[in-house]
Motif scaffolding. Structure first.
Motif, PDB file in Angstrom:
ATOM      1  N   HIS A 262      22.533 -12.426 -10.280  1.00  0.00           N
ATOM      2  CA  HIS A 262      21.908 -11.385 -11.094  1.00  0.00           C
ATOM      3  C   HIS A 262      21.558 -10.112 -10.316  1.00  0.00           C
TER       4      HIS A 262
ATOM      5  N   PRO B  99      23.333  -7.903  -8.427  1.00  0.00           N
ATOM      6  CA  PRO B  99      24.137  -6.688  -8.603  1.00  0.00           C
ATOM      7  C   PRO B  99      23.808  -5.929  -9.888  1.00  0.00           C
ATOM      8  N   VAL B 100      23.535  -6.645 -10.968  1.00  0.00           N
ATOM      9  CA  VAL B 100      23.208  -5.992 -12.239  1.00  0.00           C
ATOM     10  C   VAL B 100      21.776  -5.464 -12.199  1.00  0.00           C
ATOM     11  N   LEU B 101      20.868  -6.305 -11.762  1.00  0.00           N
ATOM     12  CA  LEU B 101      19.450  -5.946 -11.761  1.00  0.00           C
ATOM     13  C   LEU B 101      19.161  -4.774 -10.830  1.00  0.00           C
TER      14      LEU B 101
ATOM     15  N   ALA C  23      21.469  -2.532  -9.654  1.00  0.00           N
ATOM     16  CA  ALA C  23      22.470  -1.463  -9.746  1.00  0.00           C
ATOM     17  C   ALA C  23      21.787  -0.108  -9.863  1.00  0.00           C
TER      18      ALA C  23
ATOM     19  N   GLN D 200      17.355  -1.706 -17.720  1.00  0.00           N
ATOM     20  CA  GLN D 200      18.655  -2.103 -18.254  1.00  0.00           C
ATOM     21  C   GLN D 200      18.465  -3.095 -19.401  1.00  0.00           C
TER      22      GLN D 200
ATOM     23  N   VAL E  56      21.046  -5.916 -20.535  1.00  0.00           N
ATOM     24  CA  VAL E  56      21.268  -7.171 -19.804  1.00  0.00           C
ATOM     25  C   VAL E  56      19.985  -7.988 -19.653  1.00  0.00           C
TER      26      VAL E  56
ATOM     27  N   HIS F  80      19.847 -11.785 -20.274  1.00  0.00           N
ATOM     28  CA  HIS F  80      20.452 -12.660 -19.263  1.00  0.00           C
ATOM     29  C   HIS F  80      19.641 -12.682 -17.973  1.00  0.00           C
ATOM     30  N   THR F  81      19.099 -11.543 -17.589  1.00  0.00           N
ATOM     31  CA  THR F  81      18.433 -11.469 -16.289  1.00  0.00           C
ATOM     32  C   THR F  81      16.966 -11.891 -16.324  1.00  0.00           C
TER      33      THR F  81
ATOM     34  N   SER G 123      24.662  -1.622  -4.183  1.00  0.00           N
ATOM     35  CA  SER G 123      24.663  -3.066  -4.421  1.00  0.00           C
ATOM     36  C   SER G 123      25.844  -3.746  -3.721  1.00  0.00           C
TER      37      SER G 123
END
Length: 112
Positions: A18, A20-22, A24, A54, A57, A60-61, A106
């Motif tokens: 998680h 890379p998304v969190l 970013a 974000q 997402v 999911h996060t 990231s």
């Protein structure tokens, strides 16, 4: 895997999944991650701020982040310190902050 390292490994897996998304778009994801685990308890307020950036997402996060917070809080002080040292080591291995053209915000999170 050693029973001592298993909880840290579980947290690291979550970061790989998680992170890379969190993280970013953050100027220094290692600093953001370190701010979450700097004290004796996971900084949930800061974590919620990262998730709020974000919303697409968040579904999911957020559950994974809250589970990571609970796992971190359950670690003894020595294991928490080891986790912080691993974050610092990861940053050094990527060469973050060492001149121009270093790793991106990231870069490397998914590959460690």
């Amino acid at each position: 895997m050693s029973p001592t390292l298993e909880p840290i490994h579980r947290l690291a897996q979550g970061v790989r999944t998680h992170g890379p998304v969190l993280l970013a778009g953050m100027p220094d994801p290692h600093d953001e991650l370190m701010s979450l685990v700097w004290g004796p308890r996971f900084d949930r307020e800061h974590a919620l701020g990262l998730v709020a950036r974000q919303p697409e997402v968040a579904a999911h996060t957020l559950p994974a982040l809250l589970a990571a917070a609970d796992h971190f809080d359950a670690l003894h002080a020595g294991a928490q310190g080891r986790l912080r040292r691993l974050i610092v080591r990861h940053r050094a291995l990527l060469g973050v902050g060492e001149g121009e053209g270093g790793a991106g915000p990231s870069a490397g999170w998914a590959n460690t």
